[in-house]
Design a protein around this motif. Structure first.
Motif, mmCIF file in Angstrom:
data_model
loop_
_atom_site.group_PDB
_atom_site.id
_atom_site.type_symbol
_atom_site.label_atom_id
_atom_site.label_comp_id
_atom_site.label_asym_id
_atom_site.label_seq_id
_atom_site.Cartn_x
_atom_site.Cartn_y
_atom_site.Cartn_z
ATOM 1 N N VAL A 92 0.890 -1.116 -0.083
ATOM 2 C CA VAL A 92 0.050 -0.055 -0.173
ATOM 3 C C VAL A 92 0.876 1.187 -0.072
ATOM 4 O O VAL A 92 0.609 2.302 -0.754
ATOM 5 C CB VAL A 92 -0.841 -0.089 1.292
ATOM 6 N N GLN A 93 1.968 1.314 0.749
ATOM 7 C CA GLN A 93 2.924 2.365 0.732
ATOM 8 C C GLN A 93 3.485 2.618 -0.597
ATOM 9 O O GLN A 93 3.586 3.882 -0.929
ATOM 10 C CB GLN A 93 4.041 2.235 1.829
ATOM 11 N N GLY A 94 3.979 1.686 -1.159
ATOM 12 C CA GLY A 94 4.342 1.647 -2.691
ATOM 13 C C GLY A 94 3.349 2.180 -3.697
ATOM 14 O O GLY A 94 3.620 2.720 -4.658
ATOM 15 N N ALA A 95 2.191 1.873 -3.451
ATOM 16 C CA ALA A 95 1.000 1.992 -4.494
ATOM 17 C C ALA A 95 0.330 3.492 -4.249
ATOM 18 O O ALA A 95 0.131 4.318 -5.398
ATOM 19 C CB ALA A 95 0.201 0.998 -4.571
ATOM 20 N N LEU A 96 0.199 3.874 -3.155
ATOM 21 C CA LEU A 96 -0.897 4.868 -2.967
ATOM 22 C C LEU A 96 -0.059 6.238 -3.070
ATOM 23 O O LEU A 96 1.156 6.544 -2.608
ATOM 24 C CB LEU A 96 -1.314 4.830 -1.433
ATOM 25 N N ALA A 97 -0.510 7.163 -3.573
ATOM 26 C CA ALA A 97 0.092 8.588 -4.169
ATOM 27 C C ALA A 97 -0.111 9.360 -2.702
ATOM 28 O O ALA A 97 -1.027 9.230 -1.846
ATOM 29 C CB ALA A 97 -0.921 9.196 -5.072
ATOM 30 N N PRO A 98 0.587 10.239 -2.434
ATOM 31 C CA PRO A 98 0.533 11.217 -1.383
ATOM 32 C C PRO A 98 -0.800 11.874 -1.422
ATOM 33 O O PRO A 98 -1.319 12.047 -2.537
ATOM 34 C CB PRO A 98 1.736 12.401 -1.627
ATOM 35 N N GLY A 99 -1.630 12.112 -0.304
ATOM 36 C CA GLY A 99 -2.774 12.649 -0.440
ATOM 37 C C GLY A 99 -3.847 11.535 -0.739
ATOM 38 O O GLY A 99 -5.108 11.934 -0.663
ATOM 39 N N GLY A 100 -3.554 10.068 -1.148
ATOM 40 C CA GLY A 100 -4.563 9.269 -1.541
ATOM 41 C C GLY A 100 -5.391 8.716 -0.400
ATOM 42 O O GLY A 100 -4.944 8.883 0.753
ATOM 43 N N GLN A 101 -6.349 7.916 -0.800
ATOM 44 C CA GLN A 101 -7.140 7.223 0.019
ATOM 45 C C GLN A 101 -7.074 5.708 0.043
ATOM 46 O O GLN A 101 -7.082 5.225 -1.071
ATOM 47 C CB GLN A 101 -8.592 7.518 0.020
ATOM 48 N N LEU A 102 -6.961 5.043 1.233
ATOM 49 C CA LEU A 102 -7.138 3.645 1.460
ATOM 50 C C LEU A 102 -8.441 3.384 1.905
ATOM 51 O O LEU A 102 -8.710 3.825 3.055
ATOM 52 C CB LEU A 102 -6.129 3.068 2.331
ATOM 53 N N ALA A 103 -9.443 2.770 1.388
ATOM 54 C CA ALA A 103 -10.717 2.385 1.688
ATOM 55 C C ALA A 103 -10.838 1.079 1.865
ATOM 56 O O ALA A 103 -10.316 0.312 1.148
ATOM 57 C CB ALA A 103 -11.924 2.967 0.542
ATOM 58 N N VAL A 104 -11.384 0.746 3.085
ATOM 59 C CA VAL A 104 -11.406 -0.861 3.433
ATOM 60 C C VAL A 104 -12.731 -1.187 4.056
ATOM 61 O O VAL A 104 -13.319 -0.526 4.644
ATOM 62 C CB VAL A 104 -10.243 -0.997 4.729
ATOM 63 N N LEU A 105 -13.198 -2.398 3.279
ATOM 64 C CA LEU A 105 -14.407 -3.216 3.805
ATOM 65 C C LEU A 105 -13.791 -3.893 4.692
ATOM 66 O O LEU A 105 -13.387 -5.088 4.530
ATOM 67 C CB LEU A 105 -15.214 -3.636 2.602
ATOM 68 N N LEU A 106 -13.874 -3.544 6.207
ATOM 69 C CA LEU A 106 -13.043 -4.446 6.990
ATOM 70 C C LEU A 106 -13.753 -5.636 7.507
ATOM 71 O O LEU A 106 -14.966 -5.299 8.062
ATOM 72 C CB LEU A 106 -12.725 -3.640 8.090
ATOM 73 N N PHE A 107 -13.411 -6.789 7.321
ATOM 74 C CA PHE A 107 -14.083 -7.834 7.873
ATOM 75 C C PHE A 107 -13.238 -8.844 8.077
ATOM 76 O O PHE A 107 -12.303 -9.232 7.065
ATOM 77 C CB PHE A 107 -15.028 -8.637 6.583
ATOM 78 N N PRO A 108 -13.024 -10.118 8.792
ATOM 79 C CA PRO A 108 -14.205 -10.023 10.093
ATOM 80 C C PRO A 108 -13.800 -9.366 11.276
ATOM 81 O O PRO A 108 -12.839 -9.754 11.947
ATOM 82 C CB PRO A 108 -14.417 -11.546 10.292
ATOM 83 N N GLY A 109 -14.472 -8.341 11.657
ATOM 84 C CA GLY A 109 -14.256 -7.337 12.941
ATOM 85 C C GLY A 109 -14.113 -7.854 14.300
ATOM 86 O O GLY A 109 -13.700 -7.593 14.924
ATOM 87 N N ASP A 110 -15.038 -8.999 14.335
ATOM 88 C CA ASP A 110 -15.376 -9.587 15.840
ATOM 89 C C ASP A 110 -15.450 -11.075 15.731
ATOM 90 O O ASP A 110 -16.114 -11.738 16.432
ATOM 91 C CB ASP A 110 -16.682 -9.276 16.469
ATOM 92 N N LYS A 111 -14.671 -11.647 14.666
ATOM 93 C CA LYS A 111 -14.668 -13.096 14.704
ATOM 94 C C LYS A 111 -13.477 -13.372 15.900
ATOM 95 O O LYS A 111 -12.633 -13.013 16.069
ATOM 96 C CB LYS A 111 -13.859 -13.559 13.514
#
Ligand SMILES: C[S@@+](CC[C@H](N)C(=O)[O-])C[C@H]1O[C@@H](n2cnc3c(N)ncnc32)[C@H](O)[C@@H]1O
Length: 212
Positions: A135-154
């Motif tokens: 992710v550090q290598g891919a994302l531009a400065p000021g870019g966003q990492l959007a995450v559909l976080l799962f499984p949060g409570d397994k």
């Protein structure tokens, strides 16, 4: 249980793919429809590591992003078959599909968006630093990492994949240039999923080397 690319391929070939929704995640689609994920300019690039059949990647492409999907499994055969047309469909939108180990993907910080959905939970916990490096290598400065976080409570003792994780696990491998801007339970949960899903966004500092 650690999964090799062949194990993933076998899961697709035998249609043992409970993670596959057959469509973009409804929370992603709702947020696209609400204009929350509009590309910042024409030609803006998005990366979807571990894209599988590419439902989310295609939804982002339809929203105007030039989407690169990464997966370790080639789902397309000469005769068509699983995932046929994904590469072409993404290419039409100015992106593409790369069959590779996403944990070794060398980006040039050219992506304005990285979208993560059931890839972080699919890798072994000891591979998380490599995910952070991707992710550090891919994302531009000021870019966003959007995450559909799962499984949060397994329960952790149930192991994985999917492995339980939370925002601190991502923050640890992303580093201080990434600030948490959104963390909320999804409003469009997938009913067949037993564990919590969250919508999480990290923004990368516009000035690298700074944390503000
Ligand atoms: C749980 S599936 C999620 C697929 C997709 N994100 C979705 O929600 O339908 C995990 C995906 O990551 C892929 N994958 C696993 N390890 C990978 C790696 N190291 N590099 C690239 N893809 C990988 C698998 O082939 C699989 O398609």
């Amino acid at each position: 249980m650690s999964m090799t690319p062949n194990d993933w391929r076998e899961r697709y070939v035998t249609t043992n793919t409970p993670w596959d929704l057959g469509q973009a995640h409804p929370e992603l689609q709702a947020r696209i429809d609400a204009g929350q994920l509009a590309p910042p300019r024409e030609g803006a690039k998005a990366l979807v590591p571990g894209c599988g059949h590419g439902h989310d990647a295609l939804a982002l492409s339809a929203a105007g992003w030039c989407v690169t999907g990464l997966d370790c499994v080639e789902l397309v055969t000469a005769a068509g078959g699983l995932g046929a047309g994904l590469r072409e469909a993404l290419a039409e939108g100015g992106g593409g599909l790369e069959i590779c180990d996403a944990l070794g993907f060398k980006g040039q910080q050219e992506f304005d968006l990285v979208f993560e959905h059931t890839f972080f939970c699919a890798i072994e916990p000891e591979s998380r630093p490599a995910w952070g490096t991707t992710v550090q290598g891919a994302l531009a400065p000021g870019g966003q990492l959007a995450v559909l976080l799962f499984p949060g409570d397994k329960p952790v003792e149930e192991g994985g994949p999917p492995h339980r994780y939370g925002v601190p696990d991502m923050q640890e491998v992303l580093g201080p240039e990434f600030g948490l801007t959104v963390d909320e339970v999804v409003s469009k949960a997938v009913s067949k999923r037993s564990w919590q899903e969250r919508w999480v966004v990290f923004s990368r500092s516009a000035k690298l080397g700074s944390t503000s």
